[in-house]
Write a protein that holds these residues in place. Structure first.
Motif, PDB file in Angstrom:
ATOM      1  N   MET A  67       0.813  -0.599   0.082  1.00  0.00           N
ATOM      2  CA  MET A  67      -0.049   0.013   0.116  1.00  0.00           C
ATOM      3  C   MET A  67       0.980   1.545   0.090  1.00  0.00           C
ATOM      4  O   MET A  67       0.699   2.240  -0.777  1.00  0.00           O
ATOM      5  CB  MET A  67      -0.834   0.329   1.457  1.00  0.00           C
ATOM      6  N   PHE A  68       1.423   1.242   0.641  1.00  0.00           N
ATOM      7  CA  PHE A  68       3.011   2.437   1.144  1.00  0.00           C
ATOM      8  C   PHE A  68       3.389   2.550  -0.517  1.00  0.00           C
ATOM      9  O   PHE A  68       3.414   3.999  -0.920  1.00  0.00           O
ATOM     10  CB  PHE A  68       3.816   2.096   2.046  1.00  0.00           C
ATOM     11  N   LEU A  69       4.074   1.592  -1.435  1.00  0.00           N
ATOM     12  CA  LEU A  69       4.513   1.375  -2.410  1.00  0.00           C
ATOM     13  C   LEU A  69       3.843   2.127  -3.404  1.00  0.00           C
ATOM     14  O   LEU A  69       3.689   2.979  -4.398  1.00  0.00           O
ATOM     15  CB  LEU A  69       5.169   0.240  -3.094  1.00  0.00           C
ATOM     16  N   LEU A  70       2.353   1.807  -3.175  1.00  0.00           N
ATOM     17  CA  LEU A  70       1.322   2.368  -4.099  1.00  0.00           C
ATOM     18  C   LEU A  70       1.224   3.646  -4.078  1.00  0.00           C
ATOM     19  O   LEU A  70       0.661   5.008  -5.057  1.00  0.00           O
ATOM     20  CB  LEU A  70       0.100   1.459  -4.199  1.00  0.00           C
ATOM     21  N   ARG A  71       1.073   3.928  -3.007  1.00  0.00           N
ATOM     22  CA  ARG A  71       0.323   5.762  -2.552  1.00  0.00           C
ATOM     23  C   ARG A  71       2.240   6.209  -3.090  1.00  0.00           C
ATOM     24  O   ARG A  71       2.021   7.858  -3.550  1.00  0.00           O
ATOM     25  CB  ARG A  71       0.916   5.767  -0.782  1.00  0.00           C
ATOM     26  N   PHE A  72       3.341   5.927  -2.796  1.00  0.00           N
ATOM     27  CA  PHE A  72       4.032   6.568  -3.096  1.00  0.00           C
ATOM     28  C   PHE A  72       4.424   6.836  -4.303  1.00  0.00           C
ATOM     29  O   PHE A  72       4.823   7.953  -5.444  1.00  0.00           O
ATOM     30  CB  PHE A  72       5.285   5.799  -2.345  1.00  0.00           C
ATOM     31  N   LEU A  73       4.354   5.997  -5.812  1.00  0.00           N
ATOM     32  CA  LEU A  73       4.461   6.014  -7.223  1.00  0.00           C
ATOM     33  C   LEU A  73       2.984   7.212  -7.367  1.00  0.00           C
ATOM     34  O   LEU A  73       3.265   7.616  -8.232  1.00  0.00           O
ATOM     35  CB  LEU A  73       3.704   4.836  -7.421  1.00  0.00           C
ATOM     36  N   LEU A  74       1.488   6.846  -6.928  1.00  0.00           N
ATOM     37  CA  LEU A  74       0.954   7.376  -7.513  1.00  0.00           C
ATOM     38  C   LEU A  74       1.681   9.492  -6.931  1.00  0.00           C
ATOM     39  O   LEU A  74       1.215  10.447  -7.640  1.00  0.00           O
ATOM     40  CB  LEU A  74      -0.327   7.587  -6.031  1.00  0.00           C
TER      41      LEU A  74
END
Length: 62
Positions: free
Chosen positions: A1-8
């Motif tokens: 989830m953190f990686l997805l938020r970071f990429l966004l």
């Protein structure tokens, strides 16, 4: 989830930088070539006239 938020967030940041760069390039071109500034001003004026004719009730105070 953190990686997805970071990429966004990274994608939003890159998009904002690209939009800023495009805006600065347009401003630089308009200042470099004065007829382009005239054309953009005329286009904005025509757009405002068309929008006034399409939506005349928007200018009346309520």
């Amino acid at each position: 989830m953190f990686l997805l938020r970071f990429l966004l967030c990274l994608l939003i940041f890159v998009g904002a930088l690209a939009a800023t760069g495009a805006l600065m390039l347009c401003l630089l071109l308009m200042l470099r070539f004065p007829p382009l500034l005239l054309v953009v001003g005329l286009a904005c004026w025509i757009l405002s006239r068309v929008l006034r004719r399409l939506f005349p009730d928007q200018r009346k105070p309520s």
